[in-house]
Enzyme design. Structure first.
Site: not given
Ligand code: ARG
Length: 459
Positions: A155, A276, A282, A289
Site C-alpha cells: 500500500h 526544467s 529541477k 516518465e
C-alpha cells in the site's frame, strides 16, 4: 496499369489509390518480401513449375533489386499499392515476361502473411536480446546491493525490510516471464504460410517444406484458410509487449518515486535526466516518465489489433492491412524504451544510507518482534495485539521499537529479554528470511545464480 488491372475498364480514382495503399508503412518489409520471393522462385524452379533459367534470372534480379533498395535507388509508388506489388513491378520492368512468372502459385494473401511473420521473427529476437541486457544490468545492481537494506512496501506504506538486491531480482523475474512469453509466441510466428494461396491452396505442385527450410521456418501452416486468415501471432506479440510495458511502467513508477526528494533512494545520472526550462533546481526523471507513458501506446496497439480482427469472416479481408501500423508501432516503441531504460538503471546511484534510514522508521521490524514472542510461546494473534499496542506507544512517544528500554519492553510482555535488540535489528529481520525466494543474502545469491543460468539457457 495495375498488376491486377485486367478486369477493370477504368483506373482507380486517385483518392482510392491513396486510401488503399499501404506502401508508406509496409515498405519496411522490403527485405522479407524479397527473400520470400527468392525462396518461392527457387522452389518453382526446383519443382519445374518454371524453368531453371527463369528461376535463376528471377532470383538474381531480386537480389539486385534488394541491393538497389538498400542503396536508395528505388522509389516506391503509391499507385503500386503495397510493398509486394512495388517489388514485383520493378522485377517485371527489369526482366519482362520472366518476372511475370514469379507470382505463379502465390497470392498476396499468403505473401503478406509470410512477410509479417519473417519481419516479426527478427524483431522478437532483437527485443529478447534487449531484455537480456536489462536482466544483466539487474544482476549487476543486485550483486552490488546484497546488503543494502531498504523498506519493502505494501500500500506504499513501509512494511518489512528487504534488500535492494531482492527488489531488483523481483524485476528480473518479471522480465524473465516476458522473455519466456516471447519465446512461446515465437513458436507460433515461426510457421510458413506460402502455399495457402488466396485461400484455397493451389493446383501447382509446390514444395512448401522446401520454402520453409530455405527461409528458416520450423513448420508449415496446416490449413490454407487459416494460413491467410491467422493474425493470432500478431495479437499475441502485442499482448506480450503490453505485459512487458506494464512491467516497465511499474519499474518507472518506482524510479520516479525513489528519485524524489521525499524518498531520495536513488539519484539518476545527469546524462539520463533532464532539467526544467523555468525552475533551475529541477532534475526530472523524464525517461522513466516517458516509458511509463508509452505503455499506453502499446496497450492501444493491442486494442487496435483485437478490434480489427474481431468478427472478420475467413479468409483474408482488407481490414487486415491495419495490423501492420499497430504492431510496428508496438515493436518500435518497445525497442525505443528498452535500451535507454537499461542505461538509465545502469548509471543510477543507489543512496544506500537513505534506504537504510527509511527502513529504520515506519516500524518495519514490527512483524519480527511479534514473531519473537511467538517463538517464546505466545499465540500469533495475541502477540500481534501486544505489538500493536507497543507500536501505538512508540508513535505517541516518538520512538522506534528498538529504541525502547528494557523496562518499557517488559511493560508489554515479561517474556521480552535482552536478546530482543539483536533479534529485531534490521539485519536480523532480513537474514532471518532465508527461505527460498526470500530476501536473505544467501537466498538472493541463489536467485542471482539461477538468473545467470536462465540467461545461459537462452544461448
Ligand atoms: N497490402 C495488403 C495487406 O497489407 C496485402 C494483401 C492484399 N491482398 C489483397 N487481396 N488485397 O494486407
Amino acid at each position: 496499369m495495375k498488376l491486377w488491372g485486367g478486369r477493370f475498364a477504368k483506373n482507380t480514382d486517385k483518392s482510392v489509390d491513396d486510401f488503399n495503399s499501404s506502401i508508406r508503412f509496409d515498405s519496411r518489409m522490403y527485405k522479407q518480401d524479397i527473400l520470400g520471393s527468392i525462396a518461392h522462385a527457387k522452389m518453382l524452379g526446383e519443382c519445374s513449375i518454371i524453368s531453371k533459367d527463369e528461376s535463376l534470372l528471377i532470383q538474381k534480379t531480386l537480389k539486385e533489386i534488394l541491393a538497389d533498395i538498400e542503396n536508395g535507388l528505388i522509389e516506391f509508388e503509391v499507385d503500386a499499392e503495397d510493398i509486394h506489388m512495388n517489388i514485383e513491378k520493378v522485377l517485371i520492368e527489369r526482366i519482362g515476361d520472366t518476372g511475370k512468372k514469379l507470382h505463379t502459385g502465390r497470392s498476396r494473401n499468403d505473401q503478406v502473411a509470410l512477410d509479417i511473420r519473417m519481419y516479426l521473427k527478427d524483431e522478437v529476437l532483437e527485443i529478447q536480446s534487449m531484455l537480456v541486457s536489462l536482466q544483466n544490468t539487474l544482476l549487476d545492481i543486485a550483486e552490488k546491493n546484497l546488503d543494502t537494506i531498504l523498506p519493502g512496501y505494501t500500500h506504499l506504506q513501509r512494511a518489512q525490510p528487504i534488500t535492494f538486491a531482492h527488489h531488483m531480482m523481483a524485476y528480473f523475474q518479471m522480465i524473465r516471464r516476458d522473455i519466456e512469453r516471447l519465446c512461446d509466441c515465437y513458436k507460433r510466428i515461426n510457421v510458413m504460410p506460402l502455399g495457402s494461396g488466396a485461400l484455397a491452396g493451389t493446383t501447382y505442385p509446390l514444395n512448401r517444406e522446401l520454402v520453409a527450410n530455405e527461409l528458416g521456418f520450423q513448420a508449415i501452416t496446416e490449413n490454407s484458410l487459416d494460413g491467410v486468415s491467422d493474425r493470432d501471432f500478431v495479437v499475441e506479440l502485442a499482448s506480450g509487449l503490453s505485459i512487458l510495458m506494464m512491467h516497465l511502467s511499474r519499474f518507472s513508477e518506482e524510479i520516479i518515486l525513489w528519485s524524489s526528494h521525499e524518498f531520495y533512494f536513488i539519484e539518476l545520472d545527469d546524462a539520463y535526466s533532464t532539467g526544467s526550462s523555468i525552475m533551475p533546481q529541477k532534475k526530472n526523471p523524464d525517461i522513466a516518465e516517458l516509458v511509463r507513458g508509452k505503455s499506453g501506446r502499446v496497450y492501444g496497439s493491442l486494442m487496435t489489433l483485437l478490434t480489427v480482427m474481431k468478427s472478420l469472416p475467413l479468409a483474408y479481408n482488407k481490414d487486415m492491412q491495419e495490423d501492420k501500423e499497430a504492431i510496428f508501432d508496438a515493436v518500435d516503441t518497445v525497442k525505443m524504451c528498452l535500451p535507454v531504460f537499461t542505461q538509465m538503471l545502469g548509471t543510477m546511484k543507489v543512496r544506500k544510507e537513505n534506504m537504510y534510514k527509511a527502513a529504520q522508521g515506519g516500524f518495519t521490524n514490527a512483524t519480527d518482534i511479534a514473531d519473537y514472542l511467538v517463538k517464546k510461546g505466545v499465540p500469533f494473534r495475541s502477540s500481534h495485539e501486544i505489538i500493536g499496542k507497543m507500536v501505538l506507544y512508540c508513535i505517541q512517544n516518538n520512538k522506534a521499537i528498538d529504541e525502547l528500554s528494557m523496562d518499557e519492553f517488559k511493560g508489554f510482555s515479561s517474556l521480552i529479554e535482552e536478546d530482543v535488540y539483536c533479534e529485531i535489528s534490521l539485519e536480523k529481520c532480513v537474514s532471518g528470511r532465508n527461505i527460498p525466494g526470500g530476501p536473505a543474502k544467501e537466498s538472493v545469491v541463489n536467485a542471482i545464480e539461477n538468473g545467470k543460468k536462465f540467461i545461459q539457457s537462452l544461448k
